[in-house]
Design a protein around this motif. Structure first.
Motif, PDB file in Angstrom:
ATOM      1  N   MET A   1     -17.986  20.286  -2.100  1.00 43.44           N
ATOM      2  CA  MET A   1     -16.571  20.330  -2.419  1.00 43.44           C
ATOM      3  C   MET A   1     -15.926  19.032  -1.974  1.00 43.44           C
ATOM      4  O   MET A   1     -16.408  18.379  -1.050  1.00 43.44           O
ATOM      5  CB  MET A   1     -15.915  21.539  -1.747  1.00 43.44           C
ATOM      6  N   ILE A   2     -14.845  18.669  -2.636  1.00 41.91           N
ATOM      7  CA  ILE A   2     -14.097  17.459  -2.303  1.00 41.91           C
ATOM      8  C   ILE A   2     -12.776  17.866  -1.649  1.00 41.91           C
ATOM      9  O   ILE A   2     -12.040  18.707  -2.162  1.00 41.91           O
ATOM     10  CB  ILE A   2     -13.802  16.619  -3.570  1.00 41.91           C
ATOM     11  N   VAL A   3     -12.491  17.259  -0.503  1.00 44.19           N
ATOM     12  CA  VAL A   3     -11.266  17.513   0.251  1.00 44.19           C
ATOM     13  C   VAL A   3     -10.579  16.173   0.474  1.00 44.19           C
ATOM     14  O   VAL A   3     -11.235  15.156   0.681  1.00 44.19           O
ATOM     15  CB  VAL A   3     -11.611  18.179   1.611  1.00 44.19           C
ATOM     16  N   LYS A   4      -9.246  16.175   0.430  1.00 48.03           N
ATOM     17  CA  LYS A   4      -8.475  14.972   0.766  1.00 48.03           C
ATOM     18  C   LYS A   4      -7.918  15.147   2.169  1.00 48.03           C
ATOM     19  O   LYS A   4      -7.540  16.244   2.564  1.00 48.03           O
ATOM     20  CB  LYS A   4      -7.312  14.792  -0.210  1.00 48.03           C
ATOM     21  N   TYR A   5      -7.884  14.050   2.934  1.00 48.50           N
ATOM     22  CA  TYR A   5      -7.322  14.117   4.277  1.00 48.50           C
ATOM     23  C   TYR A   5      -6.523  12.867   4.567  1.00 48.50           C
ATOM     24  O   TYR A   5      -6.742  11.807   3.990  1.00 48.50           O
ATOM     25  CB  TYR A   5      -8.418  14.316   5.326  1.00 48.50           C
ATOM     26  N   LYS A   6      -5.570  13.035   5.476  1.00 50.22           N
ATOM     27  CA  LYS A   6      -4.728  11.925   5.906  1.00 50.22           C
ATOM     28  C   LYS A   6      -4.474  12.099   7.396  1.00 50.22           C
ATOM     29  O   LYS A   6      -4.130  13.184   7.845  1.00 50.22           O
ATOM     30  CB  LYS A   6      -3.413  11.942   5.137  1.00 50.22           C
ATOM     31  N   TYR A   7      -4.662  11.021   8.143  1.00 53.90           N
ATOM     32  CA  TYR A   7      -4.440  11.037   9.583  1.00 53.90           C
ATOM     33  C   TYR A   7      -3.130  10.341   9.895  1.00 53.90           C
ATOM     34  O   TYR A   7      -2.914   9.196   9.492  1.00 53.90           O
ATOM     35  CB  TYR A   7      -5.601  10.335  10.288  1.00 53.90           C
ATOM     36  N   MET A   8      -2.242  11.011  10.607  1.00 60.05           N
ATOM     37  CA  MET A   8      -0.963  10.437  11.008  1.00 60.05           C
ATOM     38  C   MET A   8      -0.948  10.328  12.527  1.00 60.05           C
ATOM     39  O   MET A   8      -0.918  11.326  13.228  1.00 60.05           O
ATOM     40  CB  MET A   8       0.201  11.334  10.556  1.00 60.05           C
ATOM     41  N   GLY A   9      -1.038   9.095  13.006  1.00 57.04           N
ATOM     42  CA  GLY A   9      -1.052   8.883  14.450  1.00 57.04           C
ATOM     43  C   GLY A   9      -0.720   7.444  14.770  1.00 57.04           C
ATOM     44  O   GLY A   9      -0.255   6.695  13.915  1.00 57.04           O
ATOM     45  N   ILE A  10      -0.983   7.057  15.991  1.00 59.20           N
ATOM     46  CA  ILE A  10      -0.671   5.701  16.421  1.00 59.20           C
ATOM     47  C   ILE A  10      -1.685   4.701  15.884  1.00 59.20           C
ATOM     48  O   ILE A  10      -1.380   3.551  15.671  1.00 59.20           O
ATOM     49  CB  ILE A  10      -0.587   5.637  17.956  1.00 59.20           C
ATOM     50  N   SER A  11      -2.891   5.142  15.629  1.00 62.07           N
ATOM     51  CA  SER A  11      -3.939   4.250  15.137  1.00 62.07           C
ATOM     52  C   SER A  11      -3.442   3.447  13.938  1.00 62.07           C
ATOM     53  O   SER A  11      -2.726   3.953  13.089  1.00 62.07           O
ATOM     54  CB  SER A  11      -5.166   5.075  14.741  1.00 62.07           C
ATOM     55  N   THR A  12      -3.850   2.202  13.850  1.00 65.86           N
ATOM     56  CA  THR A  12      -3.435   1.362  12.726  1.00 65.86           C
ATOM     57  C   THR A  12      -4.474   1.361  11.617  1.00 65.86           C
ATOM     58  O   THR A  12      -4.416   0.556  10.705  1.00 65.86           O
ATOM     59  CB  THR A  12      -3.195  -0.087  13.194  1.00 65.86           C
ATOM     60  N   HIS A  13      -5.407   2.267  11.678  1.00 65.95           N
ATOM     61  CA  HIS A  13      -6.464   2.358  10.668  1.00 65.95           C
ATOM     62  C   HIS A  13      -5.868   2.694   9.305  1.00 65.95           C
ATOM     63  O   HIS A  13      -4.797   3.279   9.204  1.00 65.95           O
ATOM     64  CB  HIS A  13      -7.473   3.437  11.095  1.00 65.95           C
ATOM     65  N   SER A  14      -6.540   2.351   8.263  1.00 65.44           N
ATOM     66  CA  SER A  14      -6.051   2.582   6.901  1.00 65.44           C
ATOM     67  C   SER A  14      -5.834   4.055   6.596  1.00 65.44           C
ATOM     68  O   SER A  14      -5.164   4.390   5.626  1.00 65.44           O
ATOM     69  CB  SER A  14      -7.034   1.992   5.880  1.00 65.44           C
ATOM     70  N   LEU A  15      -6.365   4.966   7.422  1.00 68.07           N
ATOM     71  CA  LEU A  15      -6.147   6.390   7.186  1.00 68.07           C
ATOM     72  C   LEU A  15      -4.662   6.737   7.252  1.00 68.07           C
ATOM     73  O   LEU A  15      -4.242   7.735   6.703  1.00 68.07           O
ATOM     74  CB  LEU A  15      -6.901   7.223   8.225  1.00 68.07           C
ATOM     75  N   ASN A  16      -3.868   5.921   7.937  1.00 69.49           N
ATOM     76  CA  ASN A  16      -2.433   6.183   8.031  1.00 69.49           C
ATOM     77  C   ASN A  16      -1.707   5.977   6.708  1.00 69.49           C
ATOM     78  O   ASN A  16      -0.607   6.456   6.536  1.00 69.49           O
ATOM     79  CB  ASN A  16      -1.792   5.257   9.072  1.00 69.49           C
ATOM     80  N   LYS A  17      -2.280   5.260   5.787  1.00 65.75           N
ATOM     81  CA  LYS A  17      -1.551   4.819   4.611  1.00 65.75           C
ATOM     82  C   LYS A  17      -1.724   5.699   3.379  1.00 65.75           C
ATOM     83  O   LYS A  17      -0.868   5.731   2.523  1.00 65.75           O
ATOM     84  CB  LYS A  17      -1.969   3.397   4.276  1.00 65.75           C
ATOM     85  N   ARG A  18      -2.832   6.395   3.275  1.00 68.05           N
ATOM     86  CA  ARG A  18      -3.065   7.164   2.058  1.00 68.05           C
ATOM     87  C   ARG A  18      -4.087   8.266   2.328  1.00 68.05           C
ATOM     88  O   ARG A  18      -4.773   8.252   3.344  1.00 68.05           O
ATOM     89  CB  ARG A  18      -3.564   6.261   0.948  1.00 68.05           C
ATOM     90  N   TYR A  19      -4.159   9.186   1.388  1.00 64.53           N
ATOM     91  CA  TYR A  19      -5.189  10.221   1.492  1.00 64.53           C
ATOM     92  C   TYR A  19      -6.546   9.619   1.166  1.00 64.53           C
ATOM     93  O   TYR A  19      -6.667   8.774   0.289  1.00 64.53           O
ATOM     94  CB  TYR A  19      -4.911  11.369   0.509  1.00 64.53           C
ATOM     95  N   GLU A  20      -7.542  10.049   1.895  1.00 64.85           N
ATOM     96  CA  GLU A  20      -8.928   9.674   1.645  1.00 64.85           C
ATOM     97  C   GLU A  20      -9.625  10.921   1.119  1.00 64.85           C
ATOM     98  O   GLU A  20      -9.251  12.035   1.465  1.00 64.85           O
ATOM     99  CB  GLU A  20      -9.610   9.239   2.948  1.00 64.85           C
TER     100      GLU A  20
END
Length: 81
Positions: A1-20
Motif C-alpha cells: 500500500m502507498i501512504v503519504k506522510y508529512k513531518y512538522m517539526g523543528i528539523s529543516t529536512h525536506s519532509l517539512n515542505k511537502r508530503y512524501e
C-alpha cells in the motif's frame, strides 16, 4: 500500500515542505511508519515517538492501522507553557 506522510517539526529536512510517499506492507501502523522514516528525519526517534499523529486530519494513536492512500501528519511537540 502507498501512504503519504508529512513531518512538522523543528528539523529543516525536506519532509517539512511537502508530503512524501512510501510503500508499506498491508496492516502497517503509524508506529511502523515512524520506524521506517526515522532515518530521514534529523530529530531523535524518541522525539518523533512522542509526537502527535493525524491520519487523514483525524488524531490517531501509534497503533492506528493505515490503509492505502492515507495521509499521515507527524506533529512534533514543540514545548509547553
Amino acid at each position: 500500500m502507498i501512504v503519504k506522510y508529512k513531518y512538522m517539526g523543528i528539523s529543516t529536512h525536506s519532509l517539512n515542505k511537502r508530503y512524501e510517499e512510501i510503500e508499506l506492507p498491508d496492516n502497517s501502523t503509524v508506529s511502523d511508519l515512524v520506524e521506517i522514516i526515522s532515518e530521514k528525519i534529523k530529530d531523535p526517534i524518541e522525539i518523533i515517538k512522542s509526537a502527535t499523529f493525524l491520519v487523514n486530519k483525524i488524531k490517531a494513536d501509534k497503533d492506528t492501522v493505515l490503509k492505502d492512500g492515507d495521509e499521515v501528519m507527524i506533529l512534533r511537540v514543540l514545548g509547553g507553557g
